[in-house]
Design a protein around this motif. Structure first.
Motif, mmCIF file in Angstrom:
data_model
loop_
_atom_site.group_PDB
_atom_site.id
_atom_site.type_symbol
_atom_site.label_atom_id
_atom_site.label_comp_id
_atom_site.label_asym_id
_atom_site.label_seq_id
_atom_site.Cartn_x
_atom_site.Cartn_y
_atom_site.Cartn_z
ATOM 1 N N ARG A 103 -5.498 0.466 -7.257
ATOM 2 C CA ARG A 103 -5.147 -0.865 -7.445
ATOM 3 C C ARG A 103 -5.018 -1.809 -6.626
ATOM 4 N N THR A 104 -5.011 -3.216 -7.090
ATOM 5 C CA THR A 104 -5.040 -4.285 -6.081
ATOM 6 C C THR A 104 -3.943 -5.037 -5.995
ATOM 7 N N SER A 105 -2.709 -4.736 -6.685
ATOM 8 C CA SER A 105 -1.675 -5.289 -6.871
ATOM 9 C C SER A 105 -0.447 -4.599 -7.082
ATOM 10 N N GLY A 106 0.693 -4.924 -6.848
ATOM 11 C CA GLY A 106 1.953 -3.981 -7.269
ATOM 12 C C GLY A 106 2.251 -3.452 -5.925
ATOM 13 N N PHE A 107 1.999 -3.679 -4.933
ATOM 14 C CA PHE A 107 2.480 -2.970 -3.426
ATOM 15 C C PHE A 107 2.170 -3.981 -2.516
ATOM 16 N N ASP A 108 2.983 -3.619 -1.447
ATOM 17 C CA ASP A 108 3.043 -4.556 -0.206
ATOM 18 C C ASP A 108 1.732 -4.278 0.550
ATOM 19 N N ALA A 109 0.639 -5.043 0.537
ATOM 20 C CA ALA A 109 -0.340 -4.715 1.398
ATOM 21 C C ALA A 109 -0.240 -5.156 3.047
ATOM 22 N N ASP A 110 -0.766 -4.273 3.768
ATOM 23 C CA ASP A 110 -0.610 -4.604 5.223
ATOM 24 C C ASP A 110 -1.484 -5.772 5.542
ATOM 25 N N LEU A 111 -1.118 -7.011 5.312
ATOM 26 C CA LEU A 111 -2.079 -8.091 5.464
ATOM 27 C C LEU A 111 -2.602 -8.394 6.990
ATOM 28 N N ALA A 112 -1.559 -8.164 7.972
ATOM 29 C CA ALA A 112 -1.973 -8.099 9.092
ATOM 30 C C ALA A 112 -3.221 -7.305 9.595
ATOM 31 N N ARG A 113 -3.018 -6.128 9.446
ATOM 32 C CA ARG A 113 -4.034 -5.124 9.451
ATOM 33 C C ARG A 113 -5.354 -5.541 8.676
ATOM 34 N N PHE A 114 -5.008 -5.842 7.662
ATOM 35 C CA PHE A 114 -6.389 -6.197 6.732
ATOM 36 C C PHE A 114 -7.049 -7.418 7.504
ATOM 37 N N ASP A 157 -13.670 -11.517 -0.149
ATOM 38 C CA ASP A 157 -12.087 -11.361 -0.032
ATOM 39 C C ASP A 157 -11.464 -11.798 -1.389
ATOM 40 N N SER A 158 -11.770 -10.793 -2.323
ATOM 41 C CA SER A 158 -11.462 -11.154 -3.724
ATOM 42 C C SER A 158 -10.872 -9.963 -4.535
ATOM 43 N N GLY A 159 -10.391 -10.099 -5.760
ATOM 44 C CA GLY A 159 -10.121 -9.014 -6.594
ATOM 45 C C GLY A 159 -11.307 -8.254 -7.225
ATOM 46 N N GLY A 160 -10.951 -7.297 -8.180
ATOM 47 C CA GLY A 160 -11.933 -6.534 -8.568
ATOM 48 C C GLY A 160 -12.947 -7.194 -9.317
ATOM 49 N N THR A 161 -12.615 -8.247 -10.117
ATOM 50 C CA THR A 161 -13.704 -8.651 -11.163
ATOM 51 C C THR A 161 -14.990 -9.212 -10.438
ATOM 52 N N LEU A 162 -14.749 -10.295 -9.314
ATOM 53 C CA LEU A 162 -15.859 -10.697 -8.648
ATOM 54 C C LEU A 162 -16.584 -9.413 -7.740
ATOM 55 N N VAL A 176 0.475 4.725 -1.607
ATOM 56 C CA VAL A 176 1.526 4.256 -2.537
ATOM 57 C C VAL A 176 0.809 4.287 -3.839
ATOM 58 N N VAL A 177 1.369 4.755 -4.935
ATOM 59 C CA VAL A 177 0.954 4.933 -6.289
ATOM 60 C C VAL A 177 1.534 3.907 -7.042
ATOM 61 N N VAL A 178 0.578 3.229 -7.689
ATOM 62 C CA VAL A 178 1.199 1.952 -8.375
ATOM 63 C C VAL A 178 1.346 2.439 -9.761
ATOM 64 N N GLY A 179 0.162 3.040 -10.454
ATOM 65 C CA GLY A 179 0.340 3.330 -11.933
ATOM 66 C C GLY A 179 -0.138 2.505 -12.758
ATOM 67 N N SER A 180 -0.101 1.119 -12.476
ATOM 68 C CA SER A 180 -0.711 0.131 -13.592
ATOM 69 C C SER A 180 -1.139 -0.807 -12.737
ATOM 70 N N GLY A 181 -1.891 -1.736 -13.604
ATOM 71 C CA GLY A 181 -2.591 -3.052 -12.936
ATOM 72 C C GLY A 181 -3.958 -3.009 -12.967
ATOM 73 N N GLN A 182 -4.811 -3.991 -12.244
ATOM 74 C CA GLN A 182 -6.273 -3.920 -12.211
ATOM 75 C C GLN A 182 -6.815 -3.136 -11.087
ATOM 76 N N ARG A 183 -7.661 -2.404 -11.371
ATOM 77 C CA ARG A 183 -8.283 -1.388 -10.340
ATOM 78 C C ARG A 183 -9.167 -2.431 -9.608
ATOM 79 N N TRP A 184 -9.613 -2.073 -8.381
ATOM 80 C CA TRP A 184 -10.409 -2.757 -7.581
ATOM 81 C C TRP A 184 -12.032 -3.037 -7.940
ATOM 82 N N CYS A 185 -12.388 -1.565 -9.103
ATOM 83 C CA CYS A 185 -13.592 -1.841 -9.506
ATOM 84 C C CYS A 185 -13.681 -1.110 -10.702
ATOM 85 N N GLY A 186 -14.102 -1.888 -11.922
ATOM 86 C CA GLY A 186 -14.062 -1.278 -13.152
ATOM 87 C C GLY A 186 -15.541 -0.515 -13.719
#
Length: 201
Positions: free
Chosen positions: A16-27, A139-144, A164-174
């Motif tokens: 999933r690409t949302s629903g968790f706190d990503a480590d943006l500094a490392r990213f 640097d974008s979501g799964g759609t692009l 972390v397992v989010v369980g719902s939301g958009q996947r990075w690639c469909g």
């Protein structure tokens, strides 16, 4: 010549690409390794951050930084000047299609118009390459990213996988199947794993 295209995504263990706190500094620290000439982003990613863009400091464009190119076929992005002034990019480029709704007559944002009802991403990359771009980081979501993969326009995928397992939301690639070749793995403190793959021809 078309530039190298790297898709970089922060994901949960279940993709999933949302629903968790990503480590943006490392990213973004890892993102500097590619020294991209262009950061390619979808409109939805920008729209989700427009309030933050308005509230952030605006030191002005950074000449040595990458160009920010935003795919915006429906002309929904409004904070163009705020994006330009954030200090992360040298300038901004709106990517529109022929059927994109009319923009304000006094708009001062650089535009590239390709495609009929949707932005022609292959042509965009060709034009950017002709203008000297060697590396484009998506640097974008799964759609692009999914569209770029489907068109065969991605050379490398880099996933920063969070434990972390989010369980719902958009996947990075469909997409159902994308052949990949492993290019590297690195494990960071806290169980974050960086996976890099080359997209097989």
């Amino acid at each position: 010549m078309r530039p190298q295209v790297v898709a970089q995504v922060a994901v949960s263990l279940d993709g999933r690409t949302s629903g968790f706190d990503a480590d943006l500094a490392r990213f973004y620290a890892l993102a500097t390794l590619w020294q991209e000439d262009v950061t390619l982003v979808g409109a939805d990613t920008i729209l989700a951050q427009e309030a933050a863009v308005r509230a952030a400091p605006h030191p002005g464009p950074r000449p040595a930084a990458p160009l920010l190119a935003v795919v915006d076929s429906r002309a929904r992005v409004r904070e163009w000047e705020g994006l330009r002034q954030l200090g992360h990019w040298s300038d901004v480029l709106a990517l529109y299609a022929d059927q994109t709704p009319a923009r304000p007559p006094d708009a001062m944002i650089r535009e590239l118009v390709t495609g009929y009802d949707r932005v022609d991403l292959a042509e965009v990359l060709d034009v950017l390459g002709d203008r000297g771009a060697k590396t484009v980081r998506v640097d974008s979501g799964g759609t692009l990213i999914a569209v770029l993969l489907e068109l065969g326009l991605v050379d490398e995928i880099a996933l920063l996988v969070h434990p972390v397992v989010v369980g719902s939301g958009q996947r990075w690639c469909g997409l159902e199947e994308v052949p990949l070749r492993h290019a590297g793995t690195e494990v960071f403190e806290g169980g974050i794993v960086w996976l890099r793959y080359c997209v097989s021809a």
